[in-house]
Design an enzyme around this catalytic site. Structure first.
Site, PDB file in Angstrom:
ATOM      1  N   ASN A  93       4.730   2.004   1.314  1.00 57.28           N
ATOM      2  CA  ASN A  93       5.723   1.823   0.265  1.00 57.28           C
ATOM      3  C   ASN A  93       5.251   2.628  -0.935  1.00 57.28           C
ATOM      4  O   ASN A  93       4.066   2.589  -1.237  1.00 57.28           O
ATOM      5  CB  ASN A  93       5.691   0.350  -0.167  1.00 57.28           C
ATOM      6  CG  ASN A  93       6.996  -0.359   0.059  1.00 57.28           C
ATOM      7  OD1 ASN A  93       8.059   0.257   0.031  1.00 57.28           O
ATOM      8  ND2 ASN A  93       6.918  -1.632   0.283  1.00 57.28           N
ATOM      9  N   SER A  98       0.838  -1.185   0.000  1.00 56.83           N
ATOM     10  CA  SER A  98       0.000   0.000   0.000  1.00 56.83           C
ATOM     11  C   SER A  98       0.875   1.237   0.000  1.00 56.83           C
ATOM     12  O   SER A  98       1.988   1.227   0.540  1.00 56.83           O
ATOM     13  CB  SER A  98      -0.867   0.022   1.257  1.00 56.83           C
ATOM     14  OG  SER A  98      -0.020   0.175   2.372  1.00 56.83           O
ATOM     15  N   LYS A  99       0.335   2.300  -0.590  1.00 52.73           N
ATOM     16  CA  LYS A  99       1.185   3.480  -0.751  1.00 52.73           C
ATOM     17  C   LYS A  99       1.460   4.175   0.573  1.00 52.73           C
ATOM     18  O   LYS A  99       2.336   5.007   0.663  1.00 52.73           O
ATOM     19  CB  LYS A  99       0.609   4.428  -1.787  1.00 52.73           C
ATOM     20  CG  LYS A  99      -0.717   5.038  -1.467  1.00 52.73           C
ATOM     21  CD  LYS A  99      -1.107   5.975  -2.605  1.00 52.73           C
ATOM     22  CE  LYS A  99      -2.488   6.533  -2.350  1.00 52.73           C
ATOM     23  NZ  LYS A  99      -3.061   7.175  -3.505  1.00 52.73           N
ATOM     24  N   ARG A 100       0.723   3.815   1.604  1.00 54.84           N
ATOM     25  CA  ARG A 100       1.019   4.394   2.914  1.00 54.84           C
ATOM     26  C   ARG A 100       2.342   3.875   3.456  1.00 54.84           C
ATOM     27  O   ARG A 100       3.015   4.534   4.232  1.00 54.84           O
ATOM     28  CB  ARG A 100      -0.083   4.067   3.916  1.00 54.84           C
ATOM     29  CG  ARG A 100      -1.269   4.931   3.662  1.00 54.84           C
ATOM     30  CD  ARG A 100      -2.362   4.854   4.665  1.00 54.84           C
ATOM     31  NE  ARG A 100      -3.477   5.580   4.066  1.00 54.84           N
ATOM     32  CZ  ARG A 100      -3.828   6.806   4.405  1.00 54.84           C
ATOM     33  NH1 ARG A 100      -3.193   7.428   5.352  1.00 54.84           N
ATOM     34  NH2 ARG A 100      -4.825   7.406   3.809  1.00 54.84           N
TER      35      ARG A 100
END
Ligand code: GLU
Length: 503
Positions: free
Chosen positions: A256, A252-254
């Site tokens: 990575n 997840s962009k949170r």
């Protein structure tokens, strides 16, 4: 049988490494069998899909060397390859299912659906909404129809029992029909849902193997049933393991960066990134770590995919990328570097902002260096301000980050408007809100306009630097995030925050 595979991304937001990962395996499988690999754009969600996002999918996949044989931009025998241009096809097939009795028009309102769900819950029944729950008596259907009420088309699904799904990697999967709802196939605006459009297109485009992420396993019973209803042969299904963060949660962009653009702007090589994605759950027969796309295709064997969630680890990617980079001779290194950022186009974006601020040429590289770096480290003390605390700045940065994540058009004015919005809601000056942004982006406030800098370095690096700054300033705990999210919702609605000094 001709092997035909496809990748079917939805053009919302940034081009995701997960899309490239699935595309890579589909492409290798097709090439290895002398078949075709298709790119289809699944843009039936018109509110979230954008042309920019679609273009970024094309650009990033081409950059990675993932070339498709048929697609929206190059056409092919089954064009169009963009679902928004195929609307009439889907409604025709939805009607066919209604006529055959495999689907029905559902006139239930939102409130009625809520009440039906509540009722199931109250009775302790743990199953999805079924046609038997939803269907209205014929005269009521007639009445609502005559009154011009809106409706959706839903598929009929079994009430209970077991659905067997065969998966190339997982063997036989048993799923429970009780958990499968009477899926909407055609929405009230006449647009298809993913399920209908996906099945119809895979059939019409003669897809032989559906290789996709494991998050789609639960959709497989609906798809299987649709193939049966239409009397079509279902493609072979193959659900790939999901990419994971180092803590094993879903990538997840949170945690990575997930955008291919980020890795490109950071200066990873396409060879390094495809090589790394090729190692996600797969390995070469001789276990070699470094291999090219051609080598991967030559040795490809889908049965070598292992199902333990592969971890996308940026450090390992960097190590592998280093191997590729060091392999370039000086000439190739230079041209790669020039293509990356030391080219006329890019340098010309930076120079006009620096020209008036230097006295010697030797100051150019020094003052403009932040436009040619990734996410350079920054100390908390660099943010010090005589009026505002680190806590305060961290809060603004968090709002700003959320604002930037939903920005559709990345340009200085749009970025500035977000800063203005946050300043207005928190009752401070734009200049104050931009102070920590300056430090996050350029490392110092003694630089040229930060919104210009952000336009130049792009959304991915800008957001990564702001994310780093939030961490350096102490990070946002889950509890704080909840509170800030509430505030952010108010800001988005144009409301001032409670306690904001709005003289
Ligand atoms: N549009 C879906 C996605 O965004 C496609 C899933 C599939 O491959 O069936 O991933």
């Amino acid at each position: 049988m001709t092997v035909r595979t496809r990748v079917a991304p939805s053009p919302t937001g940034d081009p995701h490494v997960g899309t490239a990962y699935i595309a890579l395996f589909n492409m290798c499988f097709a090439r290895q069998h002398g078949g075709q690999f298709i790119l289809r754009i699944e843009d039936t969600d018109q509110t979230r899909s954008t042309a920019e996002s679609e273009q970024m999918i094309f650009d990033s996949m081409r950059w990675l060397g993932l070339e498709w044989d048929e697609g929206p931009d190059i056409g092919g025998p089954h064009a169009p390859y963009r679902q928004s241009e195929r609307g009439a096809i889907y409604s025709r097939y939805a009607e066919e299912l209604v006529e055959k009795g495999h689907a029905f028009r559902c006139y239930r309102t939102g409130e009625e659906l809520d009440a039906l769900r509540e009722d199931l819950k109250a009775r302790g029944v743990q199953r999805a909404l079924k046609p038997s729950d939803l269907e209205l008596p014929a005269d009521e259907v007639e009445r609502r129809h005559a009154a011009g009420a809106s409706y959706v088309i839903r598929m009929r699904v079994p009430e209970e029992g077991r659905c067997d799904i065969s998966d190339l990697l997982r063997g036989n999967l048993e799923l429970d029909w009780a958990q499968v709802d009477a899926q909407i196939l055609l929405k009230s605006d006449g647009m298809p849902t993913y399920h209908l459009a996906n099945v119809v297109d895979d059939h019409l485009m003669e897809i032989s193997h559906v290789i996709r992420g494991e998050e789609w396993i639960n959709s497989a019973p609906k798809h299987k049933l649709l193939y049966e209803y239409f009397g079509w042969q279902m493609p072979v299904l193959c659900h790939m393991p999901l990419l994971r963060n180092p803590d094993k949660s879903k990538l997840s962009k949170r945690k990575n960066p997930t955008s291919i653009n980020f890795y490109r702007r950071m200066g990873y090589l396409p060879q390094g990134l495809t090589n790394y994605l090729g190692r996600m759950g797969w390995s070469m027969p001789d276990e070699s770590e470094k291999f090219s796309l051609e080598q991967m295709i030559a040795s490809f064997d889908i049965s070598r995919v292992s199902l333990g969630g592969p971890v996308f680890d940026v450090e390992k990617l960097s190590w592998l990328n280093g191997l590729w980079l060091r392999e370039l001779d000086d000439e190739a290194f230079l041209s790669t570097l020039m293509e990356w950022a030391f080219n006329r186009d890019y340098v010309m974006q930076v120079l006009p902002h620096l020209r008036g601020r230097v006295e010697t040429l030797s100051q150019v590289a020094e003052r403009g260096s932040f436009c040619f770096t990734g996410v350079p480290p920054v100390n908390a003390s660099a943010f010090d301000h005589d009026k505002f605390s680190h806590d305060q700045m961290r809060e603004w940065l968090q709002y700003f980050l959320w604002a930037l994540e939903t920005l559709r058009h990345w340009n200085r004015d749009a970025i500035f408007a977000e800063a203005q919005r946050i300043a207005a809601a928190t009752g401070v000056k734009v200049k104050d809100v931009l102070h920590p942004v300056f430090v996050a982006i350029a490392g110092t406030t003694a630089s040229f306009s930060v919104v210009d800098s952000m336009e130049i370095i792009g959304s991915d690096l800008s957001r990564a630097r702001i994310r780093q700054a939030i961490e350096v300033l102490g990070g946002v705990s889950k509890k704080q995030a909840k509170k800030l999210e509430k505030n952010w919702q108010r800001i988005e609605q144009g409301l001032p925050l409670d306690g904001a000094d709005t003289e």
